[in-house]
Write a protein that holds these residues in place. Structure first.
Motif, PDB file in Angstrom:
ATOM      1  N   PRO A   1       0.816  -1.218   0.000  1.00 34.77           N
ATOM      2  CA  PRO A   1       0.000   0.000   0.000  1.00 34.77           C
ATOM      3  C   PRO A   1       0.850   1.269   0.000  1.00 34.77           C
ATOM      4  O   PRO A   1       1.949   1.295   0.560  1.00 34.77           O
ATOM      5  N   HIS A   2       0.332   2.301  -0.649  1.00 32.26           N
ATOM      6  CA  HIS A   2       1.051   3.585  -0.764  1.00 32.26           C
ATOM      7  C   HIS A   2       0.788   4.463   0.456  1.00 32.26           C
ATOM      8  O   HIS A   2      -0.353   4.658   0.861  1.00 32.26           O
TER       9      HIS A   2
ATOM     10  N   GLN B   1      -1.077   2.745   4.099  1.00 32.85           N
ATOM     11  CA  GLN B   1      -0.404   1.809   5.006  1.00 32.85           C
ATOM     12  C   GLN B   1      -1.033   1.862   6.395  1.00 32.85           C
ATOM     13  O   GLN B   1      -1.040   0.882   7.111  1.00 32.85           O
TER      14      GLN B   1
ATOM     15  N   ALA C   1      -7.089  10.788   3.922  1.00 35.15           N
ATOM     16  CA  ALA C   1      -5.992  11.732   3.660  1.00 35.15           C
ATOM     17  C   ALA C   1      -6.218  12.362   2.291  1.00 35.15           C
ATOM     18  O   ALA C   1      -5.865  13.517   2.065  1.00 35.15           O
ATOM     19  N   CYS C   2      -6.792  11.607   1.372  1.00 37.39           N
ATOM     20  CA  CYS C   2      -7.001  12.110   0.008  1.00 37.39           C
ATOM     21  C   CYS C   2      -8.478  12.294  -0.352  1.00 37.39           C
ATOM     22  O   CYS C   2      -8.805  13.159  -1.152  1.00 37.39           O
TER      23      CYS C   2
ATOM     24  N   PHE D   1      -7.383  16.452  -9.116  1.00 34.17           N
ATOM     25  CA  PHE D   1      -6.576  15.454  -9.806  1.00 34.17           C
ATOM     26  C   PHE D   1      -7.222  15.262 -11.177  1.00 34.17           C
ATOM     27  O   PHE D   1      -8.445  15.230 -11.275  1.00 34.17           O
TER      28      PHE D   1
ATOM     29  N   CYS E   1      -1.227  15.110  -5.403  1.00 36.51           N
ATOM     30  CA  CYS E   1       0.032  14.499  -4.966  1.00 36.51           C
ATOM     31  C   CYS E   1       0.977  15.511  -4.322  1.00 36.51           C
ATOM     32  O   CYS E   1       1.711  15.183  -3.389  1.00 36.51           O
TER      33      CYS E   1
ATOM     34  N   MET F   1       0.367  17.822  -2.403  1.00 41.55           N
ATOM     35  CA  MET F   1       0.046  18.098  -1.008  1.00 41.55           C
ATOM     36  C   MET F   1       1.159  17.487  -0.134  1.00 41.55           C
ATOM     37  O   MET F   1       1.455  17.987   0.934  1.00 41.55           O
ATOM     38  N   CYS F   2       1.741  16.381  -0.604  1.00 44.48           N
ATOM     39  CA  CYS F   2       2.742  15.681   0.200  1.00 44.48           C
ATOM     40  C   CYS F   2       4.091  15.529  -0.503  1.00 44.48           C
ATOM     41  O   CYS F   2       5.098  15.285   0.150  1.00 44.48           O
ATOM     42  N   HIS F   3       4.116  15.599  -1.840  1.00 47.02           N
ATOM     43  CA  HIS F   3       5.374  15.349  -2.562  1.00 47.02           C
ATOM     44  C   HIS F   3       5.949  16.639  -3.160  1.00 47.02           C
ATOM     45  O   HIS F   3       5.210  17.552  -3.519  1.00 47.02           O
TER      46      HIS F   3
ATOM     47  N   CYS G   1       0.031  10.723 -13.596  1.00 45.32           N
ATOM     48  CA  CYS G   1       0.834   9.835 -12.746  1.00 45.32           C
ATOM     49  C   CYS G   1       0.382   8.374 -12.816  1.00 45.32           C
ATOM     50  O   CYS G   1       1.202   7.450 -12.739  1.00 45.32           O
TER      51      CYS G   1
ATOM     52  N   HIS H   1       2.287   4.944 -11.880  1.00 43.83           N
ATOM     53  CA  HIS H   1       2.218   4.637 -10.446  1.00 43.83           C
ATOM     54  C   HIS H   1       0.825   4.174 -10.041  1.00 43.83           C
ATOM     55  O   HIS H   1      -0.159   4.585 -10.633  1.00 43.83           O
TER      56      HIS H   1
ATOM     57  N   TRP I   1      -1.170   4.690  -6.615  1.00 45.18           N
ATOM     58  CA  TRP I   1      -1.101   5.317  -5.282  1.00 45.18           C
ATOM     59  C   TRP I   1      -2.071   4.685  -4.312  1.00 45.18           C
ATOM     60  O   TRP I   1      -2.203   5.169  -3.200  1.00 45.18           O
TER      61      TRP I   1
ATOM     62  N   HIS J   1       8.882   2.009  -5.751  1.00 46.74           N
ATOM     63  CA  HIS J   1       8.274   3.310  -6.083  1.00 46.74           C
ATOM     64  C   HIS J   1       6.818   3.182  -6.556  1.00 46.74           C
ATOM     65  O   HIS J   1       6.349   4.002  -7.337  1.00 46.74           O
TER      66      HIS J   1
HETATM   67  C1  HEC Z   1      -1.227  12.550   2.210  1.00 47.31           C
HETATM   68  C2  HEC Z   1       0.128  12.493   1.715  1.00 47.31           C
HETATM   69  C3  HEC Z   1       0.360  11.869   0.363  1.00 47.31           C
HETATM   70  C4  HEC Z   1      -0.268  12.166  -0.821  1.00 47.31           C
HETATM   71  C5  HEC Z   1      -1.418  13.124  -1.055  1.00 47.31           C
HETATM   72  C6  HEC Z   1       0.385  11.399  -1.817  1.00 47.31           C
HETATM   73  N1  HEC Z   1       1.398  10.664  -1.270  1.00 47.31           N
HETATM   74 FE1  HEC Z   1       2.732   9.488  -2.259  1.00 47.31          FE
HETATM   75  N2  HEC Z   1       3.632   8.990  -0.526  1.00 47.31           N
HETATM   76  C7  HEC Z   1       3.255   9.445   0.720  1.00 47.31           C
HETATM   77  C8  HEC Z   1       4.093   8.809   1.722  1.00 47.31           C
HETATM   78  C9  HEC Z   1       3.976   9.013   3.221  1.00 47.31           C
HETATM   79  C10 HEC Z   1       4.995   7.975   1.041  1.00 47.31           C
HETATM   80  C11 HEC Z   1       6.115   7.068   1.629  1.00 47.31           C
HETATM   81  C12 HEC Z   1       5.608   5.657   1.884  1.00 47.31           C
HETATM   82  C13 HEC Z   1       5.487   4.818   0.647  1.00 47.31           C
HETATM   83  O1  HEC Z   1       6.489   4.617  -0.063  1.00 47.31           O
HETATM   84  O2  HEC Z   1       4.391   4.363   0.334  1.00 47.31           O
HETATM   85  C14 HEC Z   1       4.685   8.120  -0.376  1.00 47.31           C
HETATM   86  C15 HEC Z   1       5.371   7.487  -1.390  1.00 47.31           C
HETATM   87  C16 HEC Z   1       5.098   7.618  -2.726  1.00 47.31           C
HETATM   88  C17 HEC Z   1       5.853   7.002  -3.806  1.00 47.31           C
HETATM   89  C18 HEC Z   1       7.079   6.128  -3.635  1.00 47.31           C
HETATM   90  C19 HEC Z   1       8.242   7.007  -3.273  1.00 47.31           C
HETATM   91  C20 HEC Z   1       9.576   6.287  -3.291  1.00 47.31           C
HETATM   92  O3  HEC Z   1      10.547   6.944  -2.910  1.00 47.31           O
HETATM   93  O4  HEC Z   1       9.636   5.143  -3.667  1.00 47.31           O
HETATM   94  C21 HEC Z   1       5.259   7.332  -4.980  1.00 47.31           C
HETATM   95  C22 HEC Z   1       5.676   6.935  -6.351  1.00 47.31           C
HETATM   96  C23 HEC Z   1       4.132   8.174  -4.648  1.00 47.31           C
HETATM   97  N3  HEC Z   1       4.072   8.335  -3.272  1.00 47.31           N
HETATM   98  C24 HEC Z   1       3.261   8.690  -5.594  1.00 47.31           C
HETATM   99  C25 HEC Z   1       2.156   9.491  -5.265  1.00 47.31           C
HETATM  100  C26 HEC Z   1       1.237   9.986  -6.245  1.00 47.31           C
HETATM  101  C27 HEC Z   1       1.276   9.695  -7.713  1.00 47.31           C
HETATM  102  C28 HEC Z   1       0.326  10.758  -5.548  1.00 47.31           C
HETATM  103  C29 HEC Z   1      -0.869  11.477  -6.116  1.00 47.31           C
HETATM  104  C30 HEC Z   1      -1.873  10.659  -6.764  1.00 47.31           C
HETATM  105  C31 HEC Z   1       0.698  10.736  -4.162  1.00 47.31           C
HETATM  106  N4  HEC Z   1       1.803   9.961  -4.007  1.00 47.31           N
HETATM  107  C32 HEC Z   1       0.036  11.429  -3.157  1.00 47.31           C
HETATM  108  C33 HEC Z   1       2.265  10.358   0.997  1.00 47.31           C
HETATM  109  C34 HEC Z   1       1.403  10.921   0.071  1.00 47.31           C
END
Ligand code: HEC
Ligand code: HEC
Ligand code: HEC
Ligand code: HEC
Ligand code: HEC
Ligand code: HEC
Ligand code: HEC
Ligand code: HEC
Ligand code: HEC
Ligand code: HEC
Ligand code: HEC
Length: 369
Positions: free
Chosen positions: A227-228, A232, A238-239, A255, A270, A272-274, A309, A313, A315, A323
């Motif tokens: 899980p992303h 987890q 959160a989204c 989105f 995305c 919001m956190c990245h 994305c 990916h 998510w 990743h």
């Molecule tokens: C609420 C916060 C949040 C949002 C919004 C979010 N993410 Fe994340 N994301 C995280 C966190 C925390 C991790 C680290 C844990 C993991 O790898 O799953 C992560 C990890 C990832 C990774 C892996 C990073 C790595 O270094 O391997 C990817 C790819 C990713 N996110 C893509 C996305 C995409 C695409 C979106 C939008 C659709 C998105 N995330 C939206 C919190 C968020």
């Protein structure tokens, strides 16, 4: 002297707290009791509840009558003379009274989260103790009672461009919340939102009119054990806004809905956190997805017909790739493999979109056109 004042104050206070039934206060016991030669007997002039209805409007006139009221047992709950509790109740508080006969609710009140009005305003905030026209003697129909105090949520749910059917189907708000108490934040039925969401999203849903299919999320998580981020710890909210939203798929921020979109930073939840840097700058070291310094996120995403994305990916959850890279990507009913192979300093991809290509952060790969 001080002791005397304290004593007097205590007496006055206890008197002030006492609720005395006006007919009892007159001292004329014969209003209710049979007169005898040497005063009054315990026998009543008329039996309860007729005695009470001599002076009070009937309490059993609405459709759903509370059992003890139907049985005419007013004095199970009320003291006809006086009491320390509002409404002449026979318990230290209304809640104590109610739960003395409803042990299942008593258990809910021992939970870590109790719905504030139950504690602050007591049961009659929502239930009529005597009779009402609605199920469970609620003051409003069961599906609308929450709107009485949460008009903001009602308005949000109804005015959202993308409504969440969960708020309107079956039991409305009660599909997800307990009205009394729960062991979980926000009074939801399950430990984390994920379990709640998957209790319904365990089948394919969709709107046939516009061919919009919503996948079976429970199955998706079962098949993809990685899980992303927020997923987890079960945090779907959160989204997503569980009450609905103006954004695609009831998301808390925008989105794009298709496979391609004109790039703008504001259009991706995305960020919001990245870190958006790799998407804004052609040359960067802020991402692993680069060939030398050339940002491949910039190359793919930052253009008029940018790739969204989700082409690469997942998510929600991914299978085993690093990743959260997908095994497959889908264009409508066409499903094709990305053939992603990570290497020490980069990786290779062989999707349908273009021939097999590679990237390397240290020694840039030459990809012939
Ligand atoms: C609420 C916060 C949040 C949002 C919004 C979010 N993410 Fe994340 N994301 C995280 C966190 C925390 C991790 C680290 C844990 C993991 O790898 O799953 C992560 C990890 C990832 C990774 C892996 C990073 C790595 O270094 O391997 C990817 C790819 C990713 N996110 C893509 C996305 C995409 C695409 C979106 C939008 C659709 C998105 N995330 C939206 C919190 C968020
Ligand atoms: C508004 C009507 C009403 C008035 C006025 C009233 N009583 Fe009562 N009383 C009752 C009822 C009803 C009961 C039966 C209570 C029960 O079933 O629990 C009762 C019961 C009693 C009892 C039996 C023990 C108990 O408390 O249950 C005594 C003693 C008593 N009353 C004394 C008095 C005296 C003395 C007065 C006058 C100062 C008085 N009552 C005025 C309605 C009244
Ligand atoms: C002789 C008239 C009379 C009789 C008989 C009578 N009441 Fe009352 N009662 C009153 C009056 C007057 C009040 C105060 C005004 C009001 O709240 O309606 C009152 C108030 C109450 C209250 C509200 C107290 C509060 O603090 O909010 C309750 C509860 C009540 N009565 C219950 C009963 C019950 C139960 C009986 C039958 C056992 C009964 N009454 C019989 C006249 C009566
Ligand atoms: C299950 C417990 C229960 C029973 C049985 C019950 N009551 Fe009540 N009653 C209450 C509670 C609790 C309140 C206070 C409601 C509030 O604060 O909104 C109340 C309030 C009242 C009041 C004052 C407010 C109003 O609604 O007028 C009267 C009068 C009253 N009851 C009369 C009666 C009579 C007469 C009976 C028998 C026919 C009866 N009650 C039976 C629990 C009960
Ligand atoms: C003297 C016992 C007694 C007291 C006190 C009591 N109840 Fe009840 N209540 C009952 C009985 C008996 C039933 C009918 C049996 C059942 O369905 O659980 C009932 C039914 C109910 C129901 C409907 C349950 C259902 O499943 O349909 C609600 C709601 C309720 N009571 C709320 C309250 C509230 C709120 C109070 C306090 C104002 C209260 N009760 C006080 C005995 C009591
Ligand atoms: C915020 C409004 C609200 C308050 C305050 C409230 N309830 Fe309820 N109650 C409800 C709703 C809504 C239902 C219907 C629940 C359902 O269908 O799942 C209900 C159902 C019930 C039921 C029947 C179903 C069951 O779970 O057994 C009882 C009994 C009950 N309530 C008692 C109480 C008691 C006792 C209190 C005070 C301690 C109380 N309620 C306070 C809204 C409320
Ligand atoms: C009598 C008024 C009242 C009614 C009716 C009511 N609520 Fe509430 N509710 C409140 C108050 C007051 C709060 C605390 C302040 C806030 O969060 O808005 C609250 C808070 C909440 C919370 C947040 C709890 C937390 O842990 O932060 C939820 C969830 C909730 N209510 C759901 C509901 C649902 C579902 C219903 C319908 C069954 C409902 N409420 C009916 C008054 C009410
Ligand atoms: C699909 C499940 C679901 C439905 C249906 C639902 N809620 Fe919620 N609600 C939640 C979740 C999950 C949260 C926690 C949100 C968060 O933490 O961001 C929540 C939070 C809340 C809160 C706390 C304040 C807030 O916005 O975070 C209130 C109040 C509330 N809901 C009331 C209601 C009312 C009223 C209804 C009916 C109109 C309703 N909910 C319908 C799942 C739901
Ligand atoms: C009570 C059942 C139920 C629960 C619980 C539930 N959903 Fe839904 N959800 C639905 C239904 C029904 C639809 C509409 C499907 C359709 O349009 O045909 C839906 C639609 C959606 C959609 C698509 C909305 C759109 O605009 O297309 C998303 C996203 C979604 N739910 C997420 C969630 C999340 C996140 C949770 C947990 C917080 C959740 N759901 C809990 C029943 C539920
Ligand atoms: C990191 C943000 C994020 C989190 C956390 C998240 N989602 Fe989503 N979800 C999205 C985005 C973005 C979309 C819309 C993109 C799309 O489907 O093309 C979406 C779409 C959906 C859809 C519609 C799926 C479809 O087939 O179109 C459902 C249902 C859904 N999510 C449920 C959930 C559930 C259940 C959880 C928690 C287990 C969850 N989401 C957690 C971002 C998230
Ligand atoms: C063409 C496929 C593709 C697209 C489209 C794509 N990514 Fe990536 N992304 C990758 C690859 C491959 C990696 C792994 C880089 C590596 O080797 O470390 C990655 C890595 C990531 C990471 C981990 C941190 C980093 O940059 O190395 C995040 C976060 C991320 N992507 C978010 C997103 C977001 C958000 C979007 C959409 C706005 C997106 N990606 C679009 C292929 C893509």
């Amino acid at each position: 002297m001080v002791a005397l004042i304290v004593f007097m104050a205590t007496i006055l206070l206890s008197y002030a707290q006492e609720v005395v039934h006006p007919p009892f206060q007159t001292g004329d016991c014969s209003i209710c009791h049979v007169k005898t030669q040497d005063g009054y007997s315990e026998a009543l002039t008329t039996k309860v509840p007729d005695l009470c209805y001599m002076c009070h409007t009937r309490k059993d006139q609405k459709k759903i009558v509370h059992n003890p009221v139907k049985a005419g047992n007013c004095t199970l709950c009320h003291d006809p003379h006086k009491s320390k509790t509002q409404a002449l109740l026979k318990a230290p508080s209304q809640n104590d009274l109610c739960v003395s006969c409803h042990p299942n609710i008593k258990k809910l009140l021992a939970k870590s989260k109790v719905h504030p009005p139950v504690e602050l305003m007591s049961c009659s905030a929502c239930h009529d103790p005597h009779s009402e026209d609605h199920e469970f003697r609620l003051k409003m129909p069961r599906k609308e009672i929450c709107f009485m105090c949460h008009p903001d949520i009602k308005e949000h749910a109804e005015k959202s461009k993308n409504k969440h059917a969960a708020v309107f189907m079956r039991d409305g708000c009660l599909n997800c919340h307990n009205p009394h108490g729960a062991d979980h934040p926000k009074l939801i039925h399950t430990a984390v939102p994920k379990d709640l969401c998957l209790s319904c999203h365990n089948k394919i849903m969709g709107r046939e009119e516009d061919g919009d299919i919503i996948k079976n999320m429970a199955e998706h998580f079962a098949l993809n054990p990685n899980p992303h981020g927020p997923n987890q710890w079960g945090d779907c909210v959160a989204c997503h806004n569980p009450h609905g939203s103006d954004n695609f798929r009831i998301l808390k921020a925008p989105f794009p809905s298709g496979h391609y979109a004109k790039f703008s930073q504001e259009n991706y939840i995305c960020f919001m956190c990245h870190d958006p840097t790799p998407f804004l700058e052609k040359e960067t070291e802020a991402s692993g997805f680069r060939n030398g310094k050339l940002s491949l996120h910039w190359v793919h995403v930052n253009k008029d017909k940018g790739i969204v994305c989700g082409a690469c990916h997942d998510w929600h959850a991914s299978s085993g790739n690093p990743h959260h890279i997908k095994d497959y990507t889908e264009f409508g009913k066409i499903k094709f493999s990305l053939n992603y192979v990570p290497t020490e300093n980069g990786g290779f991809c062989g999707p349908l979109c273009h021939p097999r290509r590679g990237y390397d952060r240290v020694k840039p790969v030459f990809n012939p056109r």
